[in-house]
Each structure stands twice: as C-alpha cells, then as structure tokens.
Design an enzyme around this catalytic site. Sequence first.
Site, mmCIF file in Angstrom:
data_model
loop_
_atom_site.group_PDB
_atom_site.id
_atom_site.type_symbol
_atom_site.label_atom_id
_atom_site.label_comp_id
_atom_site.label_asym_id
_atom_site.label_seq_id
_atom_site.Cartn_x
_atom_site.Cartn_y
_atom_site.Cartn_z
ATOM 1 N NE ARG B 297 -17.434 -93.694 -39.986
ATOM 2 C CZ ARG B 297 -17.772 -94.906 -40.397
ATOM 3 N NH1 ARG B 297 -17.626 -95.960 -39.601
ATOM 4 N NH2 ARG B 297 -18.291 -95.084 -41.604
ATOM 5 C CE1 TYR B 433 -20.118 -83.905 -41.278
ATOM 6 C CE2 TYR B 433 -20.007 -82.687 -43.319
ATOM 7 C CZ TYR B 433 -19.873 -82.731 -41.956
ATOM 8 O OH TYR B 433 -19.490 -81.600 -41.291
ATOM 9 C CD GLU B 434 -15.915 -88.620 -42.656
ATOM 10 O OE1 GLU B 434 -15.533 -87.853 -43.548
ATOM 11 O OE2 GLU B 434 -15.512 -89.791 -42.553
ATOM 12 N N GLY B 435 -20.382 -91.472 -42.866
ATOM 13 C CA GLY B 435 -21.200 -92.608 -42.460
ATOM 14 C C GLY B 435 -22.417 -92.099 -41.715
#
Lengths: 580, 580
Positions: B297, B433-435
Amino acid sequence: MTYIAPTREQLFVLDHVVGMAELRASERFSSAEADMVEAIVDGAGRFAEGEFAPLNTVGDREGVKLFEGQVRMPAGFGEAYRAYVDNGWGSIAAPADFGGQGMPVSLATVAQECLGSANMAFALCPMLTVGAIEALTHHGSADQQAQYLPHLSSGNWTGTMNLTEPQAGSDVGALRTMATPVGDGSFKIKGTKIFITFGDHDMTENIVHLVLARTPGAPAGTKGISLFLVPKYRLDADGKPGAFNDVRPASVEHKLGIHASPTCVLSFGDDDDCIGHLIGAEGAGMRAMFTMMNNARLNVGLQGVQVAERASQQALAYARDRVQSARAGSGSHTSVAIIEHPDVRRMLLRSRALTQAIRALVYYAFGQLDRAALGDTEAARRLELLTPLAKAYGTDIGTEVASLNVQVHGGMGFIEETGAAQHYRDIRIAAIYEGTNGIQAADLVGRKLGLEGGATVARLLHDIRADAGHEVHLLRLAELVSEVVAWMHSHDSVDDRLAGSYPLLTMLSVATAGWLMARQEHVATAMLNAGEGDPTFLKNKIAAARYYCDVIVPEACGLAVAARAGAGALYALSDEELAA
Amino acid sequence: MTYIAPTREQLFVLDHVVGMAELRASERFSSAEADMVEAIVDGAGRFAEGEFAPLNTVGDREGVKLFEGQVRMPAGFGEAYRAYVDNGWGSIAAPADFGGQGMPVSLATVAQECLGSANMAFALCPMLTVGAIEALTHHGSADQQAQYLPHLSSGNWTGTMNLTEPQAGSDVGALRTMATPVGDGSFKIKGTKIFITFGDHDMTENIVHLVLARTPGAPAGTKGISLFLVPKYRLDADGKPGAFNDVRPASVEHKLGIHASPTCVLSFGDDDDCIGHLIGAEGAGMRAMFTMMNNARLNVGLQGVQVAERASQQALAYARDRVQSARAGSGSHTSVAIIEHPDVRRMLLRSRALTQAIRALVYYAFGQLDRAALGDTEAARRLELLTPLAKAYGTDIGTEVASLNVQVHGGMGFIEETGAAQHYRDIRIAAIYEGTNGIQAADLVGRKLGLEGGATVARLLHDIRADAGHEVHLLRLAELVSEVVAWMHSHDSVDDRLAGSYPLLTMLSVATAGWLMARQEHVATAMLNAGEGDPTFLKNKIAAARYYCDVIVPEACGLAVAARAGAGALYALSDEELAA
C-alpha cells in the site's frame, strides 16, 4: 451497460429551472406547447437510446480511418446519421424560415444531451453543425443563407469550425491562413488548420467549413481576421454539391478518447483551387466566430452533463449488481450489493448531485439564451456571465463523475471492456477545447465580472442570496464570493486577479448551481406536499439537492483563500529558477 | 519528453523528513553512510533515466501479448530487466543474510520511485517481488527462505501476489481456490485467480507465486485462508527451476493503462499437478498477506509520487517551450511562453507542491517502517495510521497531477503521441488496487483511529500543532481534524463514521503533508540564512511549501462539514428509490 434517457428529470429542469411556460408565453416560442415539449424530449431520448448508444463502443474500438483521401466513419455511423436527419432531430431550434422548427434552444439542448450521453464522439457532428447555422443566421448574406441554411438545418450537410493552426491555439490572432480575392467577390483560401472536429467524414454529400483567415494587407492580430464559408464541394447552378473544392484531410489524430470523432488536419488550397466566400465584413471574423463559440462553449459544458449522466447511470447499475462483503456494523456475515456500503453510496450520491447541478446550470444558461432572443437584455448579460461557468465547471464535473464511475467499478473499471474507462477518456478533452478552462476563468475575471460595471454579477449574487433562505452553507458561499468579487474589482493587478480566477470560477459556479438546486428542492417539496408528481422522483430531487448544498457547497468555501491570495507566490521564482 | 530523476529533492527528503542520520546511528543501518546514500540515490536515478524511461512509450504502444501459453513482454524489457538485476537495484533493502544489502527501506524507496517515474508499468514487477521477499522473510520456513530468498533478492526470480478471484475482490474472504494436502507436507493447488500483476512474463527463469487458498474443511471467511508458495517451475534437487508446475496464464487484460504490466488470469492446477508449499501456519494466510499488503500500500502511494513527478516535469518543460499569446496586462503584444501566464503557473506550482507533499508523506511513512524495524513501537503505530493516508491521498494526488499535465498541454495533451495522456491513463489504477481508496478510508476510521485508544492519532495531531507555529491555515485544519476525530470517537454508528471517512482521510493527509512541508520550509529557510546548500533549490522548496500551506491546506478545511455530516443523507432513499 445501456443508456436510459433521464426524460423526467429533463422535463422537470425545463419546467422549473429554464421556465418553459414563460418562454411559450411569447409569440416566437408559442409552438413549444407542453405536449410538444414532452413529445420532443421523450422522442429524442428514445432515438438516442436506440440509434446512437449502440454505436458508442463500436466507435471507440474501431475509430475513424483516413483512406484514399477521405475519412471513413466506423460501421453503422452513416446509417444512424441518416436516421437522425430523417427524424428531424437536427432542426429543433433551427430558424423556421429555413426549414427548422424554430423551437427554444433550451429544448434542442435536451436532444443534444441525449445524443451525447449515448455517444459523445458522434454527437459532436450535430453540435458543430449548430455552430455553423448560428454563424450564417447572424452574419451570412441572404444568398448564403438561402443556399446553405436549409441543408444545414436538416442535417443533410454538416458544418465545421476552423480556427486552430499549429502556432495559433488559444491565441487565435496568430493564425496565418490566407484568403486572396479572386476578383469576382470570392477568395482563394490557402493554409493548414489543425484539430478540426469532423473536418471530414463520409456521412453526408457536403461539408460546410467555416474558416478564419487573413486577407492581404490585413492588420496583425484578431482585427485582421475574416470568416469564410468554404464548402467541401462547390455548389452548382442548382445549388447542389458539384466540383471538389480542394480541401483535404491531411491526417487524423490518434487521441485519448472520442475515437469516433475525426479530428483532422485540413489542408486548404494545395492545388490553389480552394474557393471561399466572405461571411460578414472583412476583419469581422472574430466577432462572427464568437457567435458560434459562445454557444459552442455552452454545448461543451453540456458534454459534461452528457458524460456525467451516462457515468452516473453505469455506476448505479454496477453498484446494485455487484455483491461484495457484508455491511460493516450490521452484525451480518451475508455479502450485500456494494450500493449498501456507505462510501460507495457517497460516490453515487455525489455523482448524482453533481450531474443534476451541472444540468441545471447549463440548461439555465441556455434558457437565458432563449430569453435574450426574446429581447431580454438582462438575460443576455447573465448568459455572458454564465457561459464560462457552464463550460469550465460543467466539464470539470463531467471529468470528476466519469472518474467516480471508474472508482465504483473497482478493478473492473480499469478494464476497457467494462466501458467506464471510455467515458473517462472521452470527457477529458472537454476541459480543453473551445477555450481551455483556464481561458474561461480568465474570461470570467477579465471580461465578465466587469459587465455593466459589475452590476451583472451583483444581480446574480443578489438572486442567490434572496432565494437561499436557511441554506447556511449557500449563504456563506455567496458571501465569500461577494468578498472575492469585491477584491477583484478593487485590484488593479491583472496577475493578482488571474491568479485567483480559477478558484473564483469554481466558487461562483457552485453558488449558482447550488441556488438552482435549492430552488428545485423547494418546488419538489411543495409538489410532494400537494400530492403532485411522482413522489419517488421528487424525493430523489430533494436528496440530490441536499447533498449538493450540504457537501459540495461547503467544499467550495475552502477555495476562498486561494481566490484572493494574489500572484505573489506564483512569481516568487523566475522561470529559470522554477526549472532549475 | 525525457525523465530526470529529482536526486537533490530526494536526498533532502531523506535527510530532513525521513531523518537518515538517525537511522544510520543504529547498528543495523550503520552502512547507510551519507556517501553511500548519495551514491545509491544518484545511481538509481541515472539507471532509471537510461534504462527504464526509454521503454515507457514502447511498452504503452506495444503492450504485452499472450502467445503459446506464455506472456511476452514488449521489445527491450527483458534486457532492461537483466540490467536491473545485474546492477543490484532490487536488493537495496533485501535481507543481508540472503544476498541483500540490508539498507533502510526508505532508501530503497528512492530507487523504486525513480523506476516508476521512468516506467510505472515496468516498475510494478520489482514492486511485487519486494512483497514476496517480505512475506517469506517474516513467515517463511528456514528452508523456504534459503531456497527462494536469494533469487528473489537478486531479482533473478520475480514474485506475485494472488488474492483476487471473480467473486472475491475487496472481500478476500470469499475466495474459493483450494489447497489439498498430498501427504508429503505439500499441497495440490486448484483454482483461478484474476488481476495478477506480472502473473506471467518471459524475463526471468522462474516466477514465485504467493497464493491465498483454502484447505479442506477450513472455516468460512478469512480465518480459513492459508498462504502458499507456488513456483512456476518446481525446484530440482539443486534448487534450480525444473518441472513445469501447472500454472498457466489463461488471458491478459486489455486495460486503460500500464499496458506493459501483464495483468493475468492465472489458472492453477488445470492438470491437477500444481504443487504449493504452506507458508506459516494453516489459517494464518491473511496475516501473512497483510505483511505484504501494508508495504504494498505504501508502494502504491509511491506510484502517486512517481507519476506526479513525471507529469510535473513534463508540464513544466512544455510550459517553458510553448509560446502562445502576450501576457495579459503587460501592455506588450509579444507572445510569451505559457509559463508566464498566471493560470498556467498556478497549475505548475500546484503540481509541484502536491508532488513534494506526497513524496514527503510517503517517504515519512517508509521512514516509520525503518524505525519500527529498529524496535520503535511508536513509529510502528504511526506507520499503521499513515498507511491508508499514503496510499489513498498519494494516488488521488497522482491522478490530479497527471490531469493537470494534460491540461497544461492544451489540445496536444489529448493527442497520444504527446505522452501526457499515458500518465493520465496509467495512474488511474492506483486509486483502485491494493484496496480501493474507499477501503483505505474505512481502514482509517474502522481500525486506525482507534489504535491505542486514540492515542496514536492524538500524538500525530499534537506533533502537527506543535510544529505549525504561525501557520494559521494548518492550525485551523489540525483543529478541524481534531473535531472530526472526536466526533468519530463519540459516534457509535458505523454508517455515520464511514460516511465521513473519505473526507476525513483527505483532511488528515493534507494536515500531515502540510506539517512535513512546513518543517522542510523551516530547514530550507535556516539553510538559506546560513548560506548552506543550493539557494535555488532551497527557494523552490520554500515556494512549494508556501503554496501547499496557503492554498491546499485551506481547501481541505472545506471538507470538515462533509466529514461529520453522518449517513442520514446517504440512506434517505432506498436502493430501489435511488434507481427508480
């Protein structure tokens, strides 16, 4: 994901923001009866859904091609355009004397919105044609009008605007295309224009180029510019397209979006055989072009509405369909549609509130155009003031809502097949063409604030305040805008004023759109209390207005500091230091 | 437009935001001497400029192809990746026990920034590999570490993260891929994963997939998930890639951007012959995955820095080069470079201020990671708090600055050949992406505000206030954030808190970044007064900090109303009513 025209919303805005009843009370617009308006709005929506929308993905993937000196449109576009002409969708607001229906422009705006939501790239073609009709209506000779307007009004021929050259973008006055008198009253045109939207295509038997050029010995800058009518094919004795007029598409651009809209480099007079006809007086080209451009600016603002509407619809449909995760805090472990999750819902409501707000702002501006046509000079001034707001704020919002739609889709939003990315790519041009949004901000601060010695903007702010009632945030924003405007009026430094121009443009746009949303909320509440109308629609209208006034309006208050910060910080470093 | 690594700026941030001197005072990072740091920062920049940047356009146009069951990278990528490995750029922060250099992660961050500015799509490959190294370092067995870490640290093999399945995106717990024990301690893997970045390619002789899967009888949801190591080729007796392990790329996605980053659908065990090795304990997969994900993140936040830097550079270069219109109010009729025009200059300064601010925020967060590795638990908590801010605010700003670059280019920005559009397309995935950024906001409000009973966020706000001095806007923003946080702490309704999560995330991010900018300004001013350092660089730093604190910080104050508006407006209508 299909497109469904927001017919009810459009009619509500026509009735309660534009004031269609007042317009039809005039003789000129008396034919815009309620039934007729409803039939046109409904029909335009169905047409756009059925004919233009299915070609949106095709147009993006296939794009346009230049083949044997001629731009070829993607499959199906020619047929759809033919249906557009046959159904008369191009002629709603065209002059009745030349085959048009003579309806209010604000009504034609609805049709243009639907076409552009369905297919932004395609709808640019009719949009440019409207500009050509306006230029000829206001500045063309009787002969030019008789020869060209019926064909443009019907859509049988299309129109283009030719301003830009490689060295002359925002600075139109720097253009070099030459127009040399032949002796018979016509001119030989020679030069290259770039970024010409629908500069060539294979859908109609003629294309009417309106071209800015210089005559020999004309003064430098904008004063030396004249406007010329340059058909792709010259008219024969019967007024039909005849000999080729030496206008060629040299190339088409490879663009981020609107792939189905041919953006051409046009070469005039490669064989010294391109004939143009002067529109209006020599040296009056910029004035004539501004006639086209001002309305085109509103139409570009409308593109923000178009894509925001389409993107909002797609986001909502996906959010109802996509199931992911249980709702936090619910105690349940069952996954729900993502529309249930608060932050997704925030994005959906934000999208809707912004979309309705810019629709109200842009339609309202078109309504002022109709009122101006009826001789209302106050409306004419307000239109001038609102034009940069509608263009810049409308397109900024279109871009934001298209981005929110990508975000709601998560990973799928980044995959081209989903279609969300296309809207995001398509709309990005709208903040740039027809005068970049920065140019709009400069226009606001440089010209529009000073209209009637500041009375035009003061009247608007007065109206906003008068209607704001208990809307504390709206009142606060109007107050802040007034302070910034007073600061602008009292500041001599052009740099200082321009430094704050963009934040002010946004603040004034939000204040105006917030005012129009609050007005609609009042109407909706009254109707709901009186048991009139569709309660679900009215509750939606109220929810969107509340979101706008309670969230978007306070955000805009945060821009006040920047709006009057002055230019000191911008020029604290020299160009060389900045780049070091 | 070429890329020039911002070496001086990066070193300044390492010194005065990360505090490299404090890090190197520890035994663990004692090798990070000033000369060494400078050499690495300088070398990484030159490498990225020379090897990765020239492939950025190639990668975008050519894209990746799936051919005969194998992903093929665009021309030149294999050679450039080999040079990356040979020069040791992948091993800066990798564990010294396994061939790495054991330097601070914040230093490796500089190299990653340069690679990603040069070529965002390409740099994803090293970025994913770092995640695999971390997972194995923290959770792998001694055997697994010995077999895989040296090859991953050198970059000779690359790593992937396999979470997402069609029905399991943000909701990882819904995944269905199965891992069945074979009896010898290993597992047979069967299932399909989507959106796997660099899931296949032809640049290295092996690829190490880290795969989340369920074991038979495992509980539902995240508790039943385990992490498996699944090489593309199984290791033979000598630890070299041997037999094919039945992992196949089924397709690659057609995306809006990062065309040179293969986004794969990966099919595991089509022939029932895919062997995986458990990492850590059964059921502990999510914990291990979070080790990777948290740092990933930060790295995605860093992608915001990467593209903002590249876009800012391009905008500045174009604005100095492009001549258009005389300067308003100057009395001159001579056209000037557009950098002279106030609103263009506004966009350039805004871009620079935002870029430096997110660099400071992201580097600072990585610095907390290094301090945490030295046993500083306060830093560990602050890192947890800052991770969602760095990811979401960093990527939002990356997107905004990429858009400003398009805008500065005017019509040319929309033409693909210019390259501005590519940055705008590439960076759009980073907010997803990545949350998604919405997930980050939920993480902030749902988990991070409550760290140490609220003490973690209180300490940060205290530090901001303590250093803010006479920064009235920053003090005001910190005050507003405190009020919102207090409101969040006192509100039981999860919906209410989540409804305000995104505005709060932005406010806290701006307050933190504003604090770091103000701190840098103080250092720069002191150095300037003392006659130290390059005065032009220091003046630029001061100008960027002033712009951030005087313009961006007040804007964020406008979000306070929305942050504590509650969820009432969001749920005023039912799903059905919203969609009616």
